[in-house]
Design a protein around this motif. Structure first.
Motif, PDB file in Angstrom:
ATOM      1  N   VAL A 114       0.873  -1.135  -0.002  1.00 42.38           N
ATOM      2  CA  VAL A 114      -0.015   0.092   0.000  1.00 42.38           C
ATOM      3  C   VAL A 114       0.794   1.039  -0.149  1.00 42.38           C
ATOM      4  CG1 VAL A 114      -1.627   1.319   1.273  1.00 42.38           C
ATOM      5  CG2 VAL A 114      -1.946  -1.244   1.082  1.00 42.38           C
TER       6      VAL A 114
ATOM      7  N   ASP B 111      -2.184   5.493  -1.501  1.00 41.49           N
ATOM      8  CA  ASP B 111      -3.298   4.830  -1.383  1.00 41.49           C
ATOM      9  C   ASP B 111      -3.774   5.146   0.169  1.00 41.49           C
ATOM     10  OD1 ASP B 111      -2.973   3.653  -3.812  1.00 41.49           O
ATOM     11  OD2 ASP B 111      -1.723   1.938  -2.927  1.00 41.49           O
ATOM     12  N   TYR B 112      -2.781   5.084   1.108  1.00 39.59           N
ATOM     13  CA  TYR B 112      -3.323   5.191   2.514  1.00 39.59           C
ATOM     14  C   TYR B 112      -3.947   6.607   2.685  1.00 39.59           C
ATOM     15  CZ  TYR B 112      -3.583   4.588   7.249  1.00 39.59           C
ATOM     16  OH  TYR B 112      -4.061   4.521   8.747  1.00 39.59           O
TER      17      TYR B 112
ATOM     18  N   CYS C  34      -7.401   6.555   1.616  1.00 33.26           N
ATOM     19  CA  CYS C  34      -8.254   6.042   2.651  1.00 33.26           C
ATOM     20  C   CYS C  34      -8.538   6.844   3.968  1.00 33.26           C
ATOM     21  CB  CYS C  34      -7.346   4.484   3.390  1.00 33.26           C
ATOM     22  SG  CYS C  34      -8.408   3.744   4.498  1.00 33.26           S
TER      23      CYS C  34
ATOM     24  N   CYS D 174      -9.716   5.358   7.379  1.00 29.18           N
ATOM     25  CA  CYS D 174      -8.249   5.194   7.915  1.00 29.18           C
ATOM     26  C   CYS D 174      -8.256   6.377   8.866  1.00 29.18           C
ATOM     27  CB  CYS D 174      -7.276   5.119   7.077  1.00 29.18           C
ATOM     28  SG  CYS D 174      -7.504   3.468   6.260  1.00 29.18           S
TER      29      CYS D 174
ATOM     30  N   GLN E  29       3.654   2.805   2.328  1.00 32.54           N
ATOM     31  CA  GLN E  29       3.174   3.505   3.797  1.00 32.54           C
ATOM     32  C   GLN E  29       3.896   2.899   4.726  1.00 32.54           C
ATOM     33  OE1 GLN E  29       0.847   6.401   4.486  1.00 32.54           O
ATOM     34  NE2 GLN E  29       2.294   5.729   6.317  1.00 32.54           N
TER      35      GLN E  29
ATOM     36  N   VAL F  86       2.491   2.405  10.424  1.00 36.83           N
ATOM     37  CA  VAL F  86       0.990   2.303  10.916  1.00 36.83           C
ATOM     38  C   VAL F  86       0.708   1.043  11.663  1.00 36.83           C
ATOM     39  CG1 VAL F  86       0.146   2.708   8.509  1.00 36.83           C
ATOM     40  CG2 VAL F  86       0.464   0.587   8.655  1.00 36.83           C
TER      41      VAL F  86
ATOM     42  N   GLN G 138      -4.672   0.005  11.751  1.00 35.30           N
ATOM     43  CA  GLN G 138      -4.868   1.045  10.555  1.00 35.30           C
ATOM     44  C   GLN G 138      -4.788   0.120   9.397  1.00 35.30           C
ATOM     45  OE1 GLN G 138      -1.479   3.636  12.064  1.00 35.30           O
ATOM     46  NE2 GLN G 138      -2.910   5.270  12.093  1.00 35.30           N
ATOM     47  N   ALA G 139      -3.819  -0.758   9.541  1.00 39.01           N
ATOM     48  CA  ALA G 139      -3.624  -1.848   8.316  1.00 39.01           C
ATOM     49  C   ALA G 139      -4.873  -2.549   8.045  1.00 39.01           C
ATOM     50  CB  ALA G 139      -2.507  -2.770   8.515  1.00 39.01           C
TER      51      ALA G 139
ATOM     52  N   CYS H 156      -7.246  -0.279   6.297  1.00 41.43           N
ATOM     53  CA  CYS H 156      -6.853   0.326   5.048  1.00 41.43           C
ATOM     54  C   CYS H 156      -7.231  -0.844   3.986  1.00 41.43           C
ATOM     55  CB  CYS H 156      -5.523   0.674   4.931  1.00 41.43           C
ATOM     56  SG  CYS H 156      -4.989   1.029   3.316  1.00 41.43           S
ATOM     57  N   CYS H 157      -6.959  -2.361   4.489  1.00 44.34           N
ATOM     58  CA  CYS H 157      -7.095  -3.485   3.555  1.00 44.34           C
ATOM     59  C   CYS H 157      -8.746  -3.351   3.280  1.00 44.34           C
ATOM     60  CB  CYS H 157      -6.750  -4.770   4.551  1.00 44.34           C
ATOM     61  SG  CYS H 157      -4.939  -4.771   4.151  1.00 44.34           S
TER      62      CYS H 157
ATOM     63  N   ARG I 154      -9.872  -1.122   0.903  1.00 46.57           N
ATOM     64  CA  ARG I 154      -9.467  -1.347  -0.612  1.00 46.57           C
ATOM     65  C   ARG I 154     -10.215  -2.704  -0.833  1.00 46.57           C
ATOM     66  NH1 ARG I 154      -4.507   0.174  -2.290  1.00 46.57           N
ATOM     67  NH2 ARG I 154      -3.882  -1.772  -2.931  1.00 46.57           N
TER      68      ARG I 154
END
Length: 123
Positions: A69, A73-74, A77, A83, A102, A105, A109-110, A113-114, A117
């Motif tokens: 990511v 991208d982050y 979010c 995020c 990124q 995190v 947070q990960a 974000c996943c 996405r």
């Protein structure tokens, strides 16, 4: 927004963990780099306990993103409200660029974000 171009990993055997020789070499290299001796390897040894013994697992087929990511991208979010902002941005200039991965995190947070996405963290 689903990630582009996932890689399909076929089902099959996978080695998990490290051999005793690999672990000793990694711990020695770390101690040398950090300039420390003595009890450091004992402390680090407890941190890498899951690395031994090396074992073979059978994995099901799965898909994984080809790239990490990115900062951009982050940021999408974060702007979408899904995020939270990264409290401690990288002090390394290379990791502040939009195309860079990124960093810094948390696990939460990960996960967020996943989900944003359309995916999830690997297990």
């Amino acid at each position: 927004m689903p990630p582009p171009d996932p890689v399909i990993i076929p089902a099959g055997p996978c080695l998990k963990g490290s051999t005793p020789t690999e672990l000793r070499a990694a711990l020695a290299a770390f101690a040398q780099k950090e300039g420390r001796r003595g009890g450091l390897q004992q402390v680090l040894g407890s941190l890498v306990a899951d690395e031994a013994p090396q074992r073979q697992l059978e994995l099901s087929a799965f898909a994984i993103d080809r790239l990490e990511v990115s900062v951009a991208d982050y940021g999408r979010c974060v702007r979408a409200g899904r995020c939270t902002a990264v409290p401690a941005a990288s002090v390394m200039g290379a990791f502040r660029q939009a195309a860079a991965p990124q960093v810094n995190v948390t696990w939460h947070q990960a996960v967020a974000c996943c989900a944003f996405r359309g995916g999830r963290l690997p297990t």
